[in-house]
Design a protein around this motif. Structure first.
Motif, PDB file in Angstrom:
ATOM      1  N   GLN A   2       0.829  -1.190   0.000  1.00 41.25           N
ATOM      2  CA  GLN A   2       0.000   0.000   0.000  1.00 41.25           C
ATOM      3  C   GLN A   2       0.871   1.250   0.000  1.00 41.25           C
ATOM      4  N   THR A   3       0.490   2.245  -0.806  1.00 43.86           N
ATOM      5  CA  THR A   3       1.273   3.477  -0.952  1.00 43.86           C
ATOM      6  C   THR A   3       0.423   4.686  -0.622  1.00 43.86           C
ATOM      7  N   VAL A   4       1.028   5.650   0.067  1.00 45.93           N
ATOM      8  CA  VAL A   4       0.412   6.955   0.326  1.00 45.93           C
ATOM      9  C   VAL A   4       1.308   8.026  -0.258  1.00 45.93           C
ATOM     10  N   ILE A   5       0.705   8.984  -0.922  1.00 45.74           N
ATOM     11  CA  ILE A   5       1.441  10.112  -1.481  1.00 45.74           C
ATOM     12  C   ILE A   5       1.172  11.338  -0.628  1.00 45.74           C
ATOM     13  N   VAL A  20      -2.208   5.110 -10.563  1.00 44.21           N
ATOM     14  CA  VAL A  20      -3.589   4.768 -10.917  1.00 44.21           C
ATOM     15  C   VAL A  20      -3.637   4.123 -12.296  1.00 44.21           C
ATOM     16  N   GLU A  21      -2.934   4.704 -13.259  1.00 42.32           N
ATOM     17  CA  GLU A  21      -2.953   4.169 -14.623  1.00 42.32           C
ATOM     18  C   GLU A  21      -2.354   2.769 -14.704  1.00 42.32           C
ATOM     19  N   ASN A  22      -1.471   2.456 -13.756  1.00 43.27           N
ATOM     20  CA  ASN A  22      -0.865   1.127 -13.738  1.00 43.27           C
ATOM     21  C   ASN A  22      -1.525   0.194 -12.725  1.00 43.27           C
ATOM     22  N   LYS A  23      -2.745   0.581 -12.322  1.00 44.72           N
ATOM     23  CA  LYS A  23      -3.618  -0.269 -11.491  1.00 44.72           C
ATOM     24  C   LYS A  23      -3.035  -0.586 -10.122  1.00 44.72           C
ATOM     25  N   ILE A  24      -2.263   0.357  -9.576  1.00 43.90           N
ATOM     26  CA  ILE A  24      -1.803   0.265  -8.184  1.00 43.90           C
ATOM     27  C   ILE A  24      -2.081   1.608  -7.509  1.00 43.90           C
ATOM     28  N   PRO A  25      -3.356   1.979  -7.406  1.00 44.81           N
ATOM     29  CA  PRO A  25      -3.706   3.312  -6.899  1.00 44.81           C
ATOM     30  C   PRO A  25      -3.251   3.528  -5.458  1.00 44.81           C
ATOM     31  N   PRO A  26      -2.804   4.740  -5.134  1.00 46.77           N
ATOM     32  CA  PRO A  26      -2.453   5.049  -3.748  1.00 46.77           C
ATOM     33  C   PRO A  26      -3.660   4.884  -2.831  1.00 46.77           C
ATOM     34  N   ALA A  27      -3.396   4.498  -1.591  1.00 45.68           N
ATOM     35  CA  ALA A  27      -4.468   4.379  -0.608  1.00 45.68           C
ATOM     36  C   ALA A  27      -4.977   5.741  -0.184  1.00 45.68           C
ATOM     37  N   GLN A  28      -4.112   6.752  -0.324  1.00 41.11           N
ATOM     38  CA  GLN A  28      -4.488   8.110   0.100  1.00 41.11           C
ATOM     39  C   GLN A  28      -3.520   9.112  -0.501  1.00 41.11           C
ATOM     40  N   ILE A  29      -4.025  10.327  -0.722  1.00 38.56           N
ATOM     41  CA  ILE A  29      -3.151  11.460  -0.997  1.00 38.56           C
ATOM     42  C   ILE A  29      -3.384  12.457   0.129  1.00 38.56           C
ATOM     43  N   LYS A  38      -8.506  17.846  -3.221  1.00 40.82           N
ATOM     44  CA  LYS A  38      -9.853  17.463  -3.640  1.00 40.82           C
ATOM     45  C   LYS A  38      -9.924  17.292  -5.152  1.00 40.82           C
ATOM     46  N   ALA A  39      -9.254  18.195  -5.887  1.00 46.33           N
ATOM     47  CA  ALA A  39      -9.250  18.104  -7.349  1.00 46.33           C
ATOM     48  C   ALA A  39      -8.581  16.812  -7.817  1.00 46.33           C
ATOM     49  N   PRO A  47      -8.821   8.538  -2.177  1.00 45.81           N
ATOM     50  CA  PRO A  47      -9.175   9.239  -0.938  1.00 45.81           C
ATOM     51  C   PRO A  47      -8.113  10.272  -0.579  1.00 45.81           C
ATOM     52  N   TYR A  48      -8.553  11.374   0.032  1.00 46.88           N
ATOM     53  CA  TYR A  48      -7.590  12.392   0.451  1.00 46.88           C
ATOM     54  C   TYR A  48      -7.897  12.837   1.870  1.00 46.88           C
ATOM     55  N   SER A  49      -6.895  13.441   2.490  1.00 47.54           N
ATOM     56  CA  SER A  49      -7.086  14.006   3.823  1.00 47.54           C
ATOM     57  C   SER A  49      -6.077  15.117   4.068  1.00 47.54           C
TER      58      SER A  49
END
Length: 249
Positions: A2-5, A20-29, A38-39, A47-49
């Protein structure tokens, strides 16, 4: 894994999009700028926080160099890999009780410009072999061009990038000022710019040099100097002097 940016700028956006394009989306930004987060979240469905940093295996810190140290102190998960994405900072700028690393993409990023992620060189540095392999795997999911690099080498990679990208783009900006001042459409110069860049894919930059300085054409050089003033004149003289020194003219 799992990756967070962490971050909401150009690098954060493009790394999130590449994952995302390589089908390993981050768990959160995660970051401070809620409008930008939000954008990105809405576009990429991530998801973002701005308040709660989720637990993750890997944290990629994608913020400005001066903020990396402070941001790194926000990460409390001890068994995580935390990597900054700077070309000019050492690994020990990261302050925390976790495994430290570097995940440096060598590219200029703008949110509005589409990028071919598979061509971006990634430079990896880690404290141990296991983490190096983990980051190599992550980078290799994005790019075909992943390498290991020490901080000493990476400093020079970044310095070279400043000359090859930032300085060149500044010259484009100065060139446009000149063309704008004479109401000459800058579009006229795009084929010239494109050919200049294409040429160095086949010819060494030093061999590809043309223009009045390399010919030591004093008449043209003096004419141009009379047309310029202030910063543009200083740049013109400095660049011509550098060209002539390189060719010993």
């Amino acid at each position: 894994m799992q990756t967070v940016i962490i971050g909401s700028g150009n690098v954060a956006y493009h790394l999130a999009k590449a994952l995302v394009e390589n089908k390993i989306p981050p768990a959160q930004i995660f970051g401070r700028n809620e409008k930008e987060l939000k954008a990105i979240s809405q576009e990429l469905n991530i998801p973002y926080s701005t308040k709660n940093l989720v637990d993750s295996d890997i944290y990629l810190i994608c913020v400005s160099d001066h903020a990396v140290e402070d941001v790194s102190e926000l990460i409390a998960k001890k068994d995580s890999v935390v990597a900054h994405t700077s070309g000019s900072l050492p690994i020990d700028i990261l302050k925390g009780d976790y495994r430290k690393a570097v995940f440096y993409p060598l590219q200029t990023f703008s949110k509005l410009k589409k990028i071919e992620y598979s061509k971006i060189p990634f430079f990896i540095e880690a404290e141990n072999e296991e983490d190096r392999k983990v980051l190599f795997e992550l980078a290799s999911a994005i790019s075909e061009n992943v390498m290991e690099s020490t901080y000493e080498k990476r400093k020079y990679i970044h310095l070279t990038a400043v000359f090859a990208c930032n300085f060149v783009n500044h010259l484009f900006s100065r060139a446009k000022e000149i063309s704008d001042s004479q109401e000459i459409p800058f579009d006229y110069f795009l084929p010239l710019i494109d050919e200049t860049v294409r040429k160095i894919h086949e010819i060494e930059p030093k061999s590809a040099q043309t223009g009045p300085a390399v010919r030591n054409d004093r008449r043209i050089l003096e004419l141009h100097e009379k047309l310029l003033k202030d910063e543009s004149l200083a740049i013109y003289k400095t660049m011509n002097h550098s060209i002539q020194k390189m060719y010993e003219l």
